[in-house]
Design an enzyme around this catalytic site. Structure first.
Site, mmCIF file in Angstrom:
data_model
loop_
_atom_site.group_PDB
_atom_site.id
_atom_site.type_symbol
_atom_site.label_atom_id
_atom_site.label_comp_id
_atom_site.label_asym_id
_atom_site.label_seq_id
_atom_site.Cartn_x
_atom_site.Cartn_y
_atom_site.Cartn_z
ATOM 1 C CB ILE A 217 -0.947 -0.018 1.214
ATOM 2 C CG1 ILE A 217 -1.985 -1.132 1.062
ATOM 3 C CG2 ILE A 217 -1.651 1.330 1.367
ATOM 4 C CD1 ILE A 217 -2.877 -1.314 2.280
ATOM 5 C CG ASP B 133 13.538 -0.855 13.075
ATOM 6 O OD1 ASP B 133 12.297 -0.735 13.141
ATOM 7 O OD2 ASP B 133 14.138 -1.863 13.512
ATOM 8 C CG ASN C 178 1.530 2.497 4.501
ATOM 9 O OD1 ASN C 178 0.455 1.900 4.399
ATOM 10 N ND2 ASN C 178 2.674 1.964 4.097
ATOM 11 C CB SER D 265 -6.992 2.435 10.491
ATOM 12 O OG SER D 265 -7.488 1.632 11.532
ATOM 13 C CE1 TYR E 57 -2.063 -4.746 11.786
ATOM 14 C CE2 TYR E 57 -4.330 -5.444 11.398
ATOM 15 C CZ TYR E 57 -3.196 -4.758 10.995
ATOM 16 O OH TYR E 57 -3.204 -4.066 9.811
ATOM 17 C CE LYS F 268 -2.849 -1.026 11.346
ATOM 18 N NZ LYS F 268 -1.940 -0.004 10.782
#
Length: 291
Positions: free
Chosen positions: A25, A74, A108, A159, A173, A177
């Site tokens: 993405i 990083d 992102n 997200s 996870y 988000k």
């Protein structure tokens, strides 16, 4: 005969930062912004991504005539990584002989990891929250001094539908988000005179991780995919390999294409999105309807 009219690109001359730049993405977003005329500073993480990042930078320069810079950092390393991104962006965006200005920030970069309740490793909790939650805070804080003061800035946080659907194994996870979406709403208020702040929440998307997940995952996703209005594959339109795989093993439904998510992000980065802020915009084909 008169020469054709040249139509200015909608983001001509803007400066953007995109984390997670080298693939997926992030790379699609960088292409979308460059197509619209934006200069892009891409941030990527590991040595293994250097080749892809440099090749993408060359592609965007050659195809769109924009300025491109890349930084390896990083983001799990926290403040030091954010400071490196900020220092490199300042140098990159000052080349035009004017003070730096950050017009667009795309948070992102993210990582995943699936664990059922009772098996959640503490180390993985900290790893995911460091990259998916803390890093966007630190990167935004490091860059925010260069946001404009006329509401023309644009921040988009990437997200996931996992924030609100409640997929099994995504305690950590999905939580990261959800935190990012909450931060989006807070920043929209705090940065109101500087930038709009929105989130985009993709559903499953193409890529090595999706295709490597295998049939057990695809079957788990099947009820959600069957309810997703735009996910039915279309022979002759969708990628033939994906059509074959989706027909045989995915109930005739496909994941999203990176470019479809990137196009939604691109819309939020333009002047026409000025009245949209603090929102979570769905880019999932209807997997999740946001109200």
């Amino acid at each position: 005969m008169s020469s054709p009219r040249l139509v200015p690109r909608s983001l001509e001359g803007k400066y953007a930062v995109v984390t997670g730049f080298s693939r997926g993405i992030g790379a699609a977003i960088a292409r979308t912004l460059a197509t619209k005329g934006a200069n892009v500073h891409g941030v990527y993480t590991s040595d293994s991504s250097t080749k892809a990042a440099l090749e993408l930078a060359d592609e965007l320069r050659g195809d769109h005539g924009v300025k491109i810079a890349v930084t390896q950092a990083d983001l799990a390393e926290g403040e030091s990584a954010a400071a490196k991104v900020a220092a490199d962006f300042k140098e990159f965006s000052s080349l035009a002989g004017k003070a730096p200005q950050l017009d667009i920030l795309i948070n992102n970069a993210g990582i995943g990891g699936n664990h059922r309740l009772g098996e959640v490793p503490v180390a993985d909790f900290h790893r995911q929250y460091a990259v998916n939650v803390l890093a966007p805070i630190l990167v935004t804080q490091a860059l925010m001094e260069w946001l404009p003061h006329d509401r023309s800035g644009r921040i988009v946080n990437i997200s996931s539908v996992s924030s609100s659907i409640g997929f099994a194994t995504q305690t950590v996870y999905g939580g990261t988000k959800a935190a990012l979406e909450s931060m989006t709403r807070t920043w929209a208020r705090e940065l109101a005179e500087r930038a709009t702040v929105n989130a985009v929440n993709p559903g499953p998307v193409e890529g090595d991780m999706y295709f490597a997940a295998g049939e057990a995952f695809w079957k788990e996703m099947d009820p959600f995919q069957q309810a997703c209005p735009l996910s039915a594959v279309r022979p002759g339109i969708d990628d033939p390999t994906l059509v074959k795989l989706a027909t045989a093993k995915m109930g005739g439904r496909r994941p999203g294409y990176w470019r479809e998510v990137a196009a939604v992000v691109g819309m939020l980065c333009g002047a026409d999105s000025a009245w949209t802020t603090g929102s979570v915009i769905c880019a999932s084909g209807g997997l999740k309807f946001q109200t």
